[in-house]
Design an enzyme around this catalytic site. Structure first.
Site, PDB file in Angstrom:
ATOM      1  CB  CYS A  55      -0.892  -0.063   1.169  1.00  0.00           C
ATOM      2  SG  CYS A  55      -1.900   1.461   1.189  1.00  0.00           S
ATOM      3  CB  CYS A  59      -1.426   3.810   8.037  1.00  0.00           C
ATOM      4  SG  CYS A  59      -2.406   4.459   6.811  1.00  0.00           S
ATOM      5  CB  CYS A  62      -0.594  -0.055   8.326  1.00  0.00           C
ATOM      6  SG  CYS A  62      -1.385  -1.300   7.078  1.00  0.00           S
ATOM      7  CB  CYS A  99     -15.140  -7.539   6.975  1.00  0.00           C
ATOM      8  SG  CYS A  99     -14.448  -5.956   6.851  1.00  0.00           S
ATOM      9  CB  CYS A 131     -18.427  -5.303   5.978  1.00  0.00           C
ATOM     10  SG  CYS A 131     -17.478  -3.981   6.400  1.00  0.00           S
ATOM     11  CB  CYS A 191     -18.093  -0.519  10.013  1.00  0.00           C
ATOM     12  SG  CYS A 191     -16.798  -1.340  10.996  1.00  0.00           S
ATOM     13  NE  ARG A 263     -16.954  -5.742  14.324  1.00  0.00           N
ATOM     14  CZ  ARG A 263     -17.391  -4.832  13.375  1.00  0.00           C
ATOM     15  NH1 ARG A 263     -16.507  -4.001  12.914  1.00  0.00           N
ATOM     16  NH2 ARG A 263     -18.498  -5.023  12.821  1.00  0.00           N
TER      17      ARG A 263
END
Ligand code: SAM
Ligand code: DTB
Ligand code: SF4
Length: 328
Positions: A55, A59, A62, A99, A131, A191, A263
């Site tokens: 990616c 972040c 991550c 998801c 999701c 979400c 969650r």
């Protein structure tokens, strides 16, 4: 479900709740939870990384960011048949939501997106809530996902507006909020939550909840992730977040977003059953099940099954709640 839900909150109000003596906070949150939900019922989501690693974002938490040297292997978009097989297994294992996550900065209008739209259609036809979490979306892309039958879109704000730039520099808080508003406009449930344990202050945690609760309509699900500190990421040295801070966060989220699913997300592997029990008591009513999150491990299926039996928890059926929350 009770309709008299307070809609706008001040920072001071949230602070007062967040700082209550812990057991009093848990007790109050448990009472709010009972008023709005069937106590002991837990929404079980299954997570699959359909496109892993490589990616372009930075972040700092991550493991899938291309610029960090982690053990994650880059994998192209999975085949629809493989994804469907995973969805069928998730359903057989008692999940109500499936998801699909992709390590994308944003969705592009290309063949891969068309394939994801097919996956959404197919998983939807299995009778699961579908999701996706695919990065930023335009209004049109959100609409295409809605048309394909997408039930929820995960897009976390991660932390407070003030702290955002310390964690991510390749996009802004407003970028995140814009995508959430596109999702909402398309009629998909939202979400959105964040991560604790990244070195943020108490004000940042409160600020994050304040942003979520004061959205035009708060998210239907709020994932609270405890940072999984992954080797090779800038946050690899972060100490595990103290458990009682996680409980405080869960209970505060429950108090201010009484109708939402809260969650207990990443970080569950590090929690004992007794610790998770306190989180369920404090208002957590959703988990990710399955032995893997996106790239990091999660409790084994049998371990969770045993926990549900011992604590008397029940997995909820799909499509249980009305489709979206409405401002009252
Ligand atoms: N690329 C998309 C995006 O950023 O929205 C979707 C996938 S991304 C991995 C989904 C979320 O996982 C992030 O927003 C973050 O909140 C959470 N996450 C990622 N790595 C994590 C970690 N090491 N510990 C806890 N949560 C994490
Ligand atoms: C969310 O809030 N947590 C999940 C899901 N949404 C996509 C992801 C957690 C990822 C943890 C790190 C990993 O497994 O790569
Ligand atoms: Fe990319 Fe999402 Fe990971 Fe950020 S959190 S690096 S956008 S996969």
């Amino acid at each position: 479900m009770s309709e008299s839900v307070k809609r706008f909150w001040t920072r001071e109000e949230l602070q007062t709740i967040y700082n209550k003596p812990l057991l009093e906070l848990v007790l109050e949150a448990a009472n709010v939870h009972r008023q709005h939900h069937s106590f002991g019922e837990v929404q079980v989501s299954s997570l699959l990384s359909i496109k892993t690693g490589g990616c372009s974002e930075d972040c700092s938490y991550c493991p899938q960011a291309a610029r960090y040297n982690t053990d994650v292997e880059v994998q192209p978009l999975m085949k629809t048949e493989e994804v469907l097989e995973a969805a069928q297994n998730a359903k057989a294992g008692g999940a109500s939501r499936f998801c699909m996550g992709a390590a994308w900065r944003e969705v592009r209008d290309n063949r891969d997106f068309d394939r994801v739209l097919d996956m959404v259609k197919e998983v939807n036809s299995l009778g699961l809530e579908v999701c996706c979490t695919l990065g930023m979306l335009t209004e049109q892309q959100a609409q295409k996902l809605a048309d394909a039958g997408l039930y929820a879109y995960n897009h976390n704000i991660d932390t407070s507006a003030e702290n955002y730039g310390n964690i991510i520099s390749t996009r802004t808080y407003d970028d995140r909020l814009n995508t959430i508003s596109h999702v909402r406009k398309a009629g998909i449930t939202v979400c959105s939550g964040g991560i604790i344990g990244m070195g943020e202050t108490e004000e940042d945690r409160i600020g994050m909840l304040l942003t979520l609760v004061n959205l035009p309509v708060p998210p239907e699900s709020v994932p609270i992730n405890a940072l999984v500190a992954v080797k090779g990421t800038p946050l690899e040295e972060q100490q595990r977040v103290p458990f009682y801070e996680l409980v405080r966060m869960v209970a505060t989220a429950r108090m201010v977003m009484p109708q939402s699913a809260v969650r207990l997300s990443a970080g569950r592997l590090e929690l004992s059953m007794a610790e998770q029990a306190l989180c369920f008591m404090a208002g957590a009513n959703s988990i990710f099940a399955g032995d893997k999150l996106l790239t990091t491990p999660n409790p084994e299926f049998n371990e969770d099954k045993q926990m549900f039996e011992i604590l008397g928890l029940r997995a909820s059926q799909p499509f249980k709640k009305e489709k979206t929350l409405h401002a009252s």
